[in-house]
Design an enzyme around this catalytic site. Structure first.
Site, short mmCIF file in Angstrom:
data_model
loop_
_atom_site.label_atom_id
_atom_site.label_comp_id
_atom_site.label_asym_id
_atom_site.label_seq_id
_atom_site.Cartn_x
_atom_site.Cartn_y
_atom_site.Cartn_z
N TYR A 67 14.92 6.39 -6.71
CA TYR A 67 14.01 5.31 -7.54
C TYR A 67 14.44 4.80 -9.00
O TYR A 67 14.00 3.99 -9.19
CB TYR A 67 12.79 6.26 -7.60
N GLN A 101 0.21 -4.93 -2.48
CA GLN A 101 0.81 -3.53 -1.94
C GLN A 101 1.96 -3.35 -2.54
O GLN A 101 2.84 -2.40 -2.24
CB GLN A 101 1.12 -3.88 -0.42
N VAL A 103 4.67 -2.67 -5.79
CA VAL A 103 4.80 -1.53 -6.85
C VAL A 103 5.85 -2.18 -8.14
O VAL A 103 6.14 -1.06 -8.65
CB VAL A 103 5.34 -0.10 -6.30
N HIS A 119 -0.37 0.67 -3.67
CA HIS A 119 0.52 1.56 -3.49
C HIS A 119 1.28 2.34 -4.92
O HIS A 119 2.39 2.84 -4.72
CB HIS A 119 1.57 0.97 -2.73
N GLY A 189 2.27 -13.27 1.99
CA GLY A 189 3.65 -12.40 2.14
C GLY A 189 3.29 -11.34 2.55
O GLY A 189 4.17 -10.35 2.25
N PRO A 216 5.39 -17.45 5.80
CA PRO A 216 6.68 -18.27 6.53
C PRO A 216 6.64 -17.92 8.16
O PRO A 216 7.10 -18.60 8.94
CB PRO A 216 8.05 -17.96 5.91
#
Length: 249
Positions: A67, A101, A103, A119, A189, A216
């Site tokens: 992370y 969604q 982060v 999230h 997206g 897309p």
């Protein structure tokens, strides 16, 4: 790209707009989607094998360092034209909320003032034991990896939602409330694969909200949306705003 005149009028007259964004929006800023192959030192790992409470219990150092690598990568990225267009909508409409969604914090960096992070945020940390938030994840003393909670001494973890964990209750309730109140919903997206977040466009449509899909690729959200705009956020959103407000600079 040309836009339906009905859509343009709905955008101009919107009372409460909700923008629901997913990984495709951040990908335009150079942030790999979560399931993209790892690179370099992390090529031997699957993201799904590092983003669980069990993985952290088993090997907290490896999870923390992964992370930290992701945070450093994200910190080098900038909001793209799609993020900036979303932020600009706040001065064009009475109320705009973003539900994301992602982060990475790019919506806030672009200037959006009302962002619900379903999230979590990778740049923060919280205690694995007591759950208290601890601010910036890199604000550690540089000795312990993972760093320790100043309240209980437990290990700090990234302040994100892992596989097998529920979404933060307060964020989820707030998201449901604002979707219920919205009259226009832009779905931007997102793949429509991750639940329960993927249920929000369905909730919006069930409440009589106009749903616009911007992507897309074909997703399950196409069947829900009254308008489908095929393209990336960084191209579609600035074009949509220019068409709706041609005199606005």
């Amino acid at each position: 790209m040309s836009f339906d005149t009905v859509l343009l009028e709905k955008l101009r007259s919107a009372r409460h707009l909700v923008v629901f964004s997913g990984a495709g929006m951040s990908a335009e800023s150079g942030i790999p989607t979560f399931r993209d192959a790892q690179t370099g030192l992390w090529a031997q790992y699957r993201a799904e094998d590092l983003a669980t409470p069990d993985a952290f219990r088993r090997d907290p150092v490896t999870v923390w360092n992964w992370y930290a690598w992701r945070r450093a990568m994200m910190r080098e990225r900038q909001p793209n034209a799609g993020h900036l267009a979303v932020a600009r909508l706040e001065r064009l409409l009475p109320e705009v909320n973003v539900i994301t969604q992602n982060v990475d914090g790019l919506h806030q960096a672009a200037g959006s003032g009302s962002v619900i992070e379903l999230h979590g945020n990778i740049h923060g940390s919280r205690c694995f034991d007591c759950g208290r938030t601890s601010g910036e994840a890199d604000g550690a003393n540089g000795i312990d990896i993972p760093p320790r909670c100043t309240y209980c001494g437990g290990m700090l973890r990234p302040a994100v939602v892992w596989f097998g964990e529920a979404l933060p209750m307060q964020a989820w309730q707030r998201a449901e409330d604002i979707v219920t109140d919205a009259d226009l919903f832009l779905c931007v997206g997102t793949s429509s694969l991750v639940e329960p977040a993927a249920s929000l466009p369905r909730l919006a449509r069930s409440r009589g909200c106009t749903v616009v899909q911007i992507n897309p690729d074909v997703t399950a959200h196409d069947a829900i949306a009254q308008f489908v705009l095929r393209g990336k956020a960084g191209g579609v959103l600035p074009g949509l705003l220019a068409a709706a407000w041609p005199d606005d600079s």
